[in-house]
Design a protein around this motif. Sequence first.
Motif, PDB file in Angstrom:
ATOM      1  N   LYS A 131       0.727  -0.721   0.128  1.00 20.35           N
ATOM      2  CA  LYS A 131       0.048  -0.058  -0.261  1.00 20.35           C
ATOM      3  C   LYS A 131       0.900   1.333  -0.275  1.00 20.35           C
ATOM      4  CE  LYS A 131      -3.105  -2.167   3.429  1.00 20.35           C
ATOM      5  NZ  LYS A 131      -3.917  -2.367   4.233  1.00 20.35           N
ATOM      6  N   PRO A 132       0.982   1.843  -0.665  1.00 19.04           N
ATOM      7  CA  PRO A 132      -0.929   2.573  -1.404  1.00 19.04           C
ATOM      8  C   PRO A 132      -1.019   1.802  -2.695  1.00 19.04           C
ATOM      9  CG  PRO A 132       0.899   4.557  -1.473  1.00 19.04           C
ATOM     10  CD  PRO A 132       1.229   3.393  -0.968  1.00 19.04           C
ATOM     11  N   HIS A 133      -0.299   1.315  -3.149  1.00 19.36           N
ATOM     12  CA  HIS A 133      -0.103   0.973  -4.715  1.00 19.36           C
ATOM     13  C   HIS A 133      -1.778  -0.473  -4.599  1.00 19.36           C
ATOM     14  CE1 HIS A 133       0.582  -1.362  -8.374  1.00 19.36           C
ATOM     15  NE2 HIS A 133       1.728  -0.851  -8.031  1.00 19.36           N
ATOM     16  N   GLU A 155     -10.846   0.309   5.620  1.00 17.09           N
ATOM     17  CA  GLU A 155      -9.201   0.546   6.193  1.00 17.09           C
ATOM     18  C   GLU A 155      -9.089   2.377   7.299  1.00 17.09           C
ATOM     19  OE1 GLU A 155      -6.219   0.542   5.316  1.00 17.09           O
ATOM     20  OE2 GLU A 155      -5.879  -0.870   4.364  1.00 17.09           O
ATOM     21  N   THR A 159      -2.950   5.752   3.282  1.00 12.85           N
ATOM     22  CA  THR A 159      -2.163   4.358   2.613  1.00 12.85           C
ATOM     23  C   THR A 159      -3.244   3.824   2.370  1.00 12.85           C
ATOM     24  OG1 THR A 159      -0.338   5.338   4.322  1.00 12.85           O
ATOM     25  CG2 THR A 159      -0.382   2.986   2.739  1.00 12.85           C
ATOM     26  N   GLY A 160      -3.513   2.994   3.472  1.00  9.17           N
ATOM     27  CA  GLY A 160      -4.666   1.596   2.846  1.00  9.17           C
ATOM     28  C   GLY A 160      -5.516   2.308   2.183  1.00  9.17           C
ATOM     29  N   ALA A 162      -6.366   4.488   0.036  1.00  9.18           N
ATOM     30  CA  ALA A 162      -5.457   4.924  -1.175  1.00  9.18           C
ATOM     31  C   ALA A 162      -5.427   4.147  -2.462  1.00  9.18           C
ATOM     32  CB  ALA A 162      -3.926   5.613  -1.353  1.00  9.18           C
ATOM     33  N   SER A 163      -5.184   2.631  -1.978  1.00 13.18           N
ATOM     34  CA  SER A 163      -4.683   1.203  -2.089  1.00 13.18           C
ATOM     35  C   SER A 163      -6.166   0.648  -3.069  1.00 13.18           C
ATOM     36  CB  SER A 163      -4.003   0.328  -1.257  1.00 13.18           C
ATOM     37  OG  SER A 163      -4.141  -0.813  -2.150  1.00 13.18           O
TER      38      SER A 163
END
Length: 214
Positions: A131-133, A155, A159-160, A162-163
């Motif tokens: 994450k964030p991928h 989430e 970051t989470g 965004a993933s």
Amino acid sequence: MDGTIVDTEPYWMRAERELADEYSISWGPEDAVQLVGAALLHSAQVFQGRGVDLPAEVIIERLSSRVSDQIRQAVPWRPGARELLLDLRERGVPTALVTMSYREMAELVADSIGFPAFDAVISGDSVTHGKPHPEPYLHAASLLGVDPTECVALEDSPTGIASAVAAGMATIGIPAHVDLPHSTEYTLWPTLDGRSTGDLAAVLAASRTKEVNL
């Protein structure tokens, strides 16, 4: 997992502070908050950049082991998390645990829930991009055999979120240690306490309606 099912962020922050103290590194709450939800490799690289002269895998192992030790002493469940997972299980809804913690810790928490809550576990050491991928959530949907747009992600960190959003999932943010701003990209809940499968279904339905309107 961390901050959503269990409130382990204080455990991580303690482990990070202990490592920083060992190397006489200045490390405050603002430093710890920057690592919430991040891939462990990123956290290790941050410590290396601050002067911890250890290989990344050693830093990850030390932090993870320290947090696991604390979990074994007391599992800090988040309000409503186990109840919601049980409701999902009883209704036959496929579920996956998507965490940047490594598998040993993820399975430690999953096994502590008291029933088989997850059909799949995606950990930080089972993906190429953390994450964030979107890879962690896309991998979860693949293992469950479902379209990402048919999933709801829970989430607690930017970051989470965004993933999950990048993976195309209807996303719910439940703030724990990091404030989450209001956004049209996800739904905010103050807690999971009292929430049910029906509430998740409503968020998914609203997400579909939004896509149609767009």
